[in-house]
Enzyme design. Structure first.
Site, mmCIF file in Angstrom:
data_model
loop_
_atom_site.group_PDB
_atom_site.id
_atom_site.type_symbol
_atom_site.label_atom_id
_atom_site.label_comp_id
_atom_site.label_asym_id
_atom_site.label_seq_id
_atom_site.Cartn_x
_atom_site.Cartn_y
_atom_site.Cartn_z
ATOM 1 N N SER A 1 0.826 -1.213 0.000
ATOM 2 C CA SER A 1 0.000 0.000 0.000
ATOM 3 C C SER A 1 0.862 1.265 0.000
ATOM 4 C CB SER A 1 -0.977 0.000 1.172
ATOM 5 O OG SER A 1 -0.309 0.198 2.392
ATOM 6 N N HIS B 1 8.457 3.226 8.882
ATOM 7 C CA HIS B 1 8.282 2.325 10.026
ATOM 8 C C HIS B 1 7.081 2.794 10.844
ATOM 9 C CE1 HIS B 1 9.391 -0.538 13.118
ATOM 10 N NE2 HIS B 1 9.134 0.415 13.999
HETATM 11 C C1 GAR Z 1 3.624 -0.738 6.756
HETATM 12 O O1 GAR Z 1 2.815 -0.504 7.872
HETATM 13 C C2 GAR Z 1 5.064 -0.384 7.048
HETATM 14 O O2 GAR Z 1 5.185 0.745 7.871
HETATM 15 C C3 GAR Z 1 5.515 -1.621 7.754
HETATM 16 O O3 GAR Z 1 4.949 -2.684 7.025
HETATM 17 C C4 GAR Z 1 3.734 -2.238 6.459
HETATM 18 C C5 GAR Z 1 3.790 -2.493 4.976
HETATM 19 O O4 GAR Z 1 2.558 -2.195 4.397
HETATM 20 N N1 GAR Z 1 6.945 -1.719 7.784
HETATM 21 C C6 GAR Z 1 7.613 -2.188 8.820
HETATM 22 O O5 GAR Z 1 7.088 -2.625 9.816
HETATM 23 C C7 GAR Z 1 9.117 -2.144 8.666
HETATM 24 N N2 GAR Z 1 9.749 -2.445 9.907
HETATM 25 P P1 GAR Z 1 2.442 -2.058 2.824
HETATM 26 O O6 GAR Z 1 3.067 -3.324 2.226
HETATM 27 O O7 GAR Z 1 0.963 -2.008 2.588
HETATM 28 O O8 GAR Z 1 3.158 -0.806 2.395
#
Ligand code: GAR
Length: 215
Positions: free
Chosen positions: A27, A123
């Site tokens: 996302s 993060h």
């Molecule tokens: C997001 O919430 C990002 O901040 C987190 O993973 C999710 C990915 O969502 N990242 C971490 O926790 C890194 N340590 P997405 O695939 O929908 O962008």
């Protein structure tokens, strides 16, 4: 008499080129694509790389016509080999800035040194609190009243690089880890493209641990 020859000079790259690394839903990748499409982010995505073939976010790249490929970490004997392969793909795509967007592999100094340019991560906590996985649940369990998101430059230490941008959200009494994560995600999608644009445009420096605008 000297012969005059006109060689076409290589077309200058008009926009900073991003490489986006994902592992899952994508996302934040979609938010970056949207920000580029509506002119909020002056950049171009050279390549999206997923470390898993089943990363749902690959579909966002395909929909947007952005080059995307899989570099499966399980296909490599060592972390260093995997990271060398990532860097090779990024260099091929002329990526100048790497954006980790839910990329769930720790990158070692091998990657950071070989790539050489800025690497950004989003993060879902107010760093330095709640590093690592499941940061939103960590914040909820701790009972903080304010949570949020951090965009930072990646350094060898996990979730510890200079902070480029942060945004806060309230933690409500009836929140669950999921409702809190959803509120944080809205802010991720808002500040990550902004921070990527800031870093990609240049004109910043690091003073100690601090990311400072201006040369
Ligand atoms: C997001 O919430 C990002 O901040 C987190 O993973 C999710 C990915 O969502 N990242 C971490 O926790 C890194 N340590 P997405 O695939 O929908 O962008």
């Amino acid at each position: 008499m000297p012969i005059e020859r006109n060689f076409p000079s290589p077309a200058p790259e008009p926009l900073p080129v991003l490489g986006v690394l994902i592992s899952g839903r994508g996302s934040n990748l979609r938010a970056i694509i949207a920000a580029i499409a509506d002119g909020r982010l002056q950049a171009r995505i050279g390549v999206v790389i997923a470390n898993r073939a089943d990363a749902a976010g690959l579909a966002h790249a395909e929909t947007a016509g952005v080059p995307a490929l899989v570099v499966d970490h399980k296909a490599f004997a060592t972390r260093a080999d995997f990271e060398e392969a990532l860097v090779a793909r990024l260099v091929e795509a002329r990526a100048e800035v790497v954006c980790l967007a839910g990329f769930m592999r720790i990158l070692s100094p091998v990657f950071l040194e070989r790539f050489g340019g800025p690497v950004l991560n989003v993060h879902p906590s107010l760093l330095p609190s709640f590093v690592g996985v499941d940061a939103q649940r960590q914040a909820w369990e701790h009972g903080v009243k304010v949570a949020g998101v951090t965009v930072h430059l990646v350094t060898p230490e996990l979730d510890a690089g200079p902070i480029v941008a942060q945004a806060t959200v309230p933690v409500l009494d009836d929140d669950t880890p999921d409702t809190l994560a959803a509120r944080i995600l809205v802010e991720e999608h808002r500040i990550y493209p902004e921070a990527v644009g800031l870093v990609a445009a240049g004109g910043w420096r690091i003073e100690g641990r601090r990311f400072v605008r201006g040369r």
